[in-house]
Structure formats: C-alpha cells, structure tokens
Scaffold this active site. Structure first.
Site, PDB file in Angstrom:
ATOM      1  N   ARG A  56      15.634  17.598   1.714  1.00 42.33           N
ATOM      2  CA  ARG A  56      14.732  16.755   2.518  1.00 42.33           C
ATOM      3  C   ARG A  56      13.727  17.599   3.315  1.00 42.33           C
ATOM      4  O   ARG A  56      12.713  17.113   3.776  1.00 42.33           O
ATOM      5  CB  ARG A  56      15.536  15.835   3.449  1.00 42.33           C
ATOM      6  CG  ARG A  56      14.698  14.870   4.268  1.00 42.33           C
ATOM      7  CD  ARG A  56      15.467  13.660   4.800  1.00 42.33           C
ATOM      8  NE  ARG A  56      16.828  13.956   5.184  1.00 42.33           N
ATOM      9  CZ  ARG A  56      17.203  14.629   6.284  1.00 42.33           C
ATOM     10  NH1 ARG A  56      16.288  15.060   7.133  1.00 42.33           N
ATOM     11  NH2 ARG A  56      18.485  14.863   6.530  1.00 42.33           N
ATOM     12  N   TYR A 109      -7.041  -1.061   3.810  1.00 39.83           N
ATOM     13  CA  TYR A 109      -6.030  -1.463   2.833  1.00 39.83           C
ATOM     14  C   TYR A 109      -5.001  -2.357   3.545  1.00 39.83           C
ATOM     15  O   TYR A 109      -4.513  -2.023   4.631  1.00 39.83           O
ATOM     16  CB  TYR A 109      -5.358  -0.211   2.244  1.00 39.83           C
ATOM     17  CG  TYR A 109      -4.103  -0.546   1.500  1.00 39.83           C
ATOM     18  CD1 TYR A 109      -4.137  -1.389   0.394  1.00 39.83           C
ATOM     19  CD2 TYR A 109      -2.869  -0.065   1.916  1.00 39.83           C
ATOM     20  CE1 TYR A 109      -2.974  -1.726  -0.274  1.00 39.83           C
ATOM     21  CE2 TYR A 109      -1.700  -0.395   1.252  1.00 39.83           C
ATOM     22  CZ  TYR A 109      -1.769  -1.233   0.156  1.00 39.83           C
ATOM     23  OH  TYR A 109      -0.616  -1.578  -0.500  1.00 39.83           O
ATOM     24  N   ASP A 185      -8.534   7.640   5.389  1.00 43.86           N
ATOM     25  CA  ASP A 185      -7.924   7.338   4.095  1.00 43.86           C
ATOM     26  C   ASP A 185      -8.974   7.589   3.021  1.00 43.86           C
ATOM     27  O   ASP A 185      -9.964   6.878   2.926  1.00 43.86           O
ATOM     28  CB  ASP A 185      -7.454   5.869   4.085  1.00 43.86           C
ATOM     29  CG  ASP A 185      -6.684   5.498   2.830  1.00 43.86           C
ATOM     30  OD1 ASP A 185      -6.926   6.131   1.785  1.00 43.86           O
ATOM     31  OD2 ASP A 185      -5.868   4.567   2.890  1.00 43.86           O
ATOM     32  N   LYS A 210      -2.824   6.739  -6.869  1.00 45.82           N
ATOM     33  CA  LYS A 210      -4.067   6.290  -7.490  1.00 45.82           C
ATOM     34  C   LYS A 210      -4.720   7.433  -8.286  1.00 45.82           C
ATOM     35  O   LYS A 210      -4.128   7.910  -9.220  1.00 45.82           O
ATOM     36  CB  LYS A 210      -4.999   5.736  -6.406  1.00 45.82           C
ATOM     37  CG  LYS A 210      -4.301   4.760  -5.430  1.00 45.82           C
ATOM     38  CD  LYS A 210      -3.827   3.512  -6.146  1.00 45.82           C
ATOM     39  CE  LYS A 210      -3.509   2.356  -5.228  1.00 45.82           C
ATOM     40  NZ  LYS A 210      -2.127   2.207  -4.825  1.00 45.82           N
TER      41      LYS A 210
HETATM   42  C1  PLP Z   1      -6.758   2.731   0.155  1.00 44.14           C
HETATM   43  C2  PLP Z   1      -5.266   2.721   0.045  1.00 44.14           C
HETATM   44  N1  PLP Z   1      -4.540   3.376   0.961  1.00 44.14           N
HETATM   45  C3  PLP Z   1      -3.194   3.388   0.929  1.00 44.14           C
HETATM   46  C4  PLP Z   1      -2.500   2.701  -0.060  1.00 44.14           C
HETATM   47  C5  PLP Z   1      -1.005   2.702  -0.060  1.00 44.14           C
HETATM   48  O1  PLP Z   1      -0.536   3.580  -1.043  1.00 44.14           O
HETATM   49  P1  PLP Z   1       0.863   3.417  -1.783  1.00 44.14           P
HETATM   50  O2  PLP Z   1       0.814   2.155  -2.589  1.00 44.14           O
HETATM   51  O3  PLP Z   1       0.961   4.665  -2.605  1.00 44.14           O
HETATM   52  O4  PLP Z   1       1.925   3.332  -0.742  1.00 44.14           O
HETATM   53  C6  PLP Z   1      -3.218   2.002  -1.032  1.00 44.14           C
HETATM   54  C7  PLP Z   1      -2.508   1.248  -2.080  1.00 44.14           C
HETATM   55  O5  PLP Z   1      -3.092   0.439  -2.786  1.00 44.14           O
HETATM   56  C8  PLP Z   1      -4.635   2.015  -0.985  1.00 44.14           C
HETATM   57  O6  PLP Z   1      -5.385   1.351  -1.885  1.00 44.14           O
END
Ligand code: PLP
Length: 398
Positions: A56, A109, A185, A210
């Site tokens: 971990r 998001y 982000d 992604k």
């Molecule tokens: C812009 C953005 N940030 C964060 C996330 C969250 O990521 P995860 O699904 O890998 O937890 C997403 C998921 O769609 C996203 O589109």
C-alpha cells in the site's frame, strides 16, 4: 530513471511518452518495466522514507508511469497514481482545511461535484459553485468583500460535459492572491494538449481511465505537482486512505501511454472535422467544441491549449411531426440507438468512439440540456464515423 528531468524537458512530448519510464540501459535488462505482483517486501530493520515496506506504500510498477506523467506535465516531481480519478479527487480535496472554502465549476465532472457537495452537506467545507467561463464571477467567489477567502480553487477546462473554457492563467493568479491552492482536472486535454502547471496550477488531476491509458480497459487516476510539501501530504493521504492503483492496471496504463501522441493527433483531427460538419446539419441545434471559431471558448483555448481535444457535444433538435413529434432528448436517444459504429457508452478517451446523452445520469445537473449528446472521438477512420452519424441522424427524418 530512464530520462533525466533535463532530457525530458529537451524532448518533445511525442518522444517523452515513448522514452520515459524505461528500465536502466544495462545489458539484458528488459526494455519494458516488469509487472511486480507482491503485497510486501523483504526487510528487517526499521522502515524509513524510500523503503518500499508494504504494497500500500509503494509498488515498482507504479514508478515508471508516475515518472513519465510527471515529466509530461512539466513537473519537477513524479506523479502519484490512484485507484481511480475520483480516488485522486478525494485525495486532492483533502487539502481543503476543515470548514475551508472550495470554489468549483458548476459544470465540473458530475462525480467531483457530488463528492464536494456531500462534503459540504456534512459541514466539512463550504462549497461555492460558479460558471468557470465567467472570470469576474470566479474572482468574486474567491475573495468576496467581507466574506471568507477560498482555500481551494478547483478548475476543469474544458469542462465535462459543457466544454466551457476557463482562463486558467488569470484564475490561478487570483486564487494565489486569495491564498488558495489550485487543482486543475486535465483529463480532457492530457499534458500533450494543455499543461496546467505551466499556467500556474499547483496540482493537476487526471482520470487515467480516459486518454492516458486510452483503451477503455482500466480505471485509474493520478495527481501531479511540483510542490514537495503538497506531494508529501497527498502521498500520505493515499497511503492512509488506501486509494492505491492495482499493479496490473498501472502496467496497462503505461502501455497505453506509449501511443498517446498518435491517438491524440488522430482523434483531435477527426473531432475538428466532425464538429464542422455537424454544425451545419439540420438535425443539430448546436455544437459545443472549442475548436470551432464560433465557440465562446475558442480564443481562450487557442491561448492555453495545443489543439482543442477530441470531445464534442451536440444538442439534437426536437422533431416536429405526427403524434406530437419527438422532444430533443427523445430524438437524441433515437439517433444514438440507430448508430452501428459509435458505441453508446459512458466514458471517453479510448481508441473507440463513444457517445451518450449526458442527462441519462441522474447526477448530471439540470443546467446541462437534456438533449445534449457527448461524443468522444476515437481513432477510427473519420469518414466511417461521419457516415454512421449521418445515417443515424437521417432516421429522424421520417
Ligand atoms: C473530467 C473527469 N474527471 C474525473 C473523472 C473521474 O474519473 P474516474 O472515473 O477514473 O474515477 C472523470 C470520469 O468520467 C472525468 O470525466
């Protein structure tokens, strides 16, 4: 470390995705980092900083990806991998002190927004949501006259799914003046298209799920910072809260990262073609894509991005006709069901083109139009993608 900081800085990002994070150049070393499956490490004496200790705390399979991502973002330190983008978001939000103020885009998001809203409802922090494209409105929330100054500014640009573009430079400068830490982000852009640290942000967040891994076969997240104090705090949070990456996922993510430049080049070019064509299609009311000269975020995107990404959104027009016709949302659903190549599925950033009407998610705010369809353009032939869309849109004609 296969590439020194200086080497990485002197090479183009297209080369760094291939060359970073390789084992040492020694005879008979593998050219790819091995997958290490072990939950613990040999050791007898007291543990100190840098000892692997336990699964971990660290894993050798995380290291090459973390090194490569740090270098791609232009950071002076390696990134930190997490179990998911939201595990990374949770760690980043832990930087907000108790009852501190978090300023966040209204159209972040949805998962990040739900997390922040729930923390606010429990009284852990104060949440101020704001239209991130409206710089004056954000400034007013960061340091309101007579009010509490923000502890954290959360940026997402372009936003998911509205594709709003924030003026990252101006907002980070104002946030720092107010004493706030800035988290951006960067999932939609990847470091090949936008480098938030160079625009002033303190921490960059990725849903590695992604584009970075790119094949819709892993769920992972990451944070990157050049601030040693922030990184130590985030690492401690990851270790104690346990949102760690599985080694196999980390290994797959590095494998995916190797082709990031090629994938981005193709998908960005195709997204631009599709956005232009959709913008004159009679069944499409509007197209959101910062690459269109008419898009409200176009000039800002040009100033801070290398390209415009490969996500675009359309609003499908309602269909008039017998039996009351179809609402825009119903028309969008019918169009999506008629597609044969585009995959109706949530998520984005994979080699395959994905499409979905965002309001099918109950967490998506009502300010997102219910006929808004998000399209993640993959690396297929653009004419095949267009033919599929045209045919599916034509099913709304009769
Ligand atoms: C812009 C953005 N940030 C964060 C996330 C969250 O990521 P995860 O699904 O890998 O937890 C997403 C998921 O769609 C996203 O589109």
């Amino acid at each position: 470390m296969s590439l020194s900081e200086e080497q990485a800085a002197s090479l183009s990002a297209e080369t760094v995705v291939v060359a970073a994070g390789r084992p040492a150049r020694r005879r008979d070393e593998p050219v790819n980092p091995p997958l290490v499956l072990s939950s613990t490490y040999f050791g007898t004496g007291p543990l100190s900083d840098g000892d692997r200790g336990y699964g971990r705390y660290s894993n050798p399979t995380w290291d090459p990806f973390e090194e490569a991502l740090g270098q791609l973002e232009g950071a002076t330190l390696p990134g930190l991998l997490y179990a998911s983008g939201l595990a990374a978001a949770s760690s980043a939000l832990s930087l907000v002190p108790a009852q501190g103020v978090l300023v966040m885009p209204t159209h972040s998001y949805a998962g990040s927004l739900v997390m922040a809203t729930e923390l606010a409802e429990k009284g852990f922090l104060e949440l101020r949501t704001v239209d991130i494209t409206d710089t004056d409105a954000v400034l007013a929330q960061l340091a309101p006259a007579g009010g509490k100054a923000a502890s954290m500014l959360w940026l997402e640009s372009p936003t998911n799914p509205m594709l709003g573009v924030a003026d990252i430079r101006a907002l980070t400068a104002a946030a720092h003046q107010a004493g706030a830490v800035v988290v951006t982000d960067n999932t939609f852009s990847t470091p090949l298209v936008q480098q938030p640290l160079s625009l002033g942000s303190d921490v960059v967040l990725h849903s590695v799920t992604k584009y970075l891994s790119g094949h819709s076969d892993v769920v992972l997240g990451a944070l990157v910072t050049s601030d040693a104090g922030l990184r130590a705090t985030l690492l401690h949070h990851r270790t104690i809260h346990g949102g760690i990456a599985g080694p196999f996922e980390a290994w797959l993510a590095l494998r995916g990262l190797r082709t990031l430049a090629l994938r981005i080049e193709r998908s960005q070019a195709s997204a631009a073609v599709l956005a232009e064509r959709l913008s004159t299609h009679p069944r499409v009311g509007s197209v959101r894509f910062p690459g269109l000269a008419t898009d409200p975020g176009h000039e800002r995107a040009r100033a801070q991005m290398r390209g415009f990404g490969s996500v675009l959104c359309i609003e499908v027009s309602p269909v008039e006709g017998q039996h009351g016709g179809l609402s825009g949302a119903d028309a969008a659903d019918r169009m999506i069901r008629a597609l044969r190549l585009w995959l109706p599925a949530t998520s984005l950033g994979g080699v395959e083109s994905l499409i979905e009407r965002r309001r099918r998610h109950v967490a998506e705010p009502a300010s997102v139009p219910d006929n808004l369809v998000r399209m993640s353009v993959g690396i297929e032939n653009v004419e095949d993608l267009w033919a599929d869309l045209e045919r599916a849109l034509a099913t709304l004609d009769g």
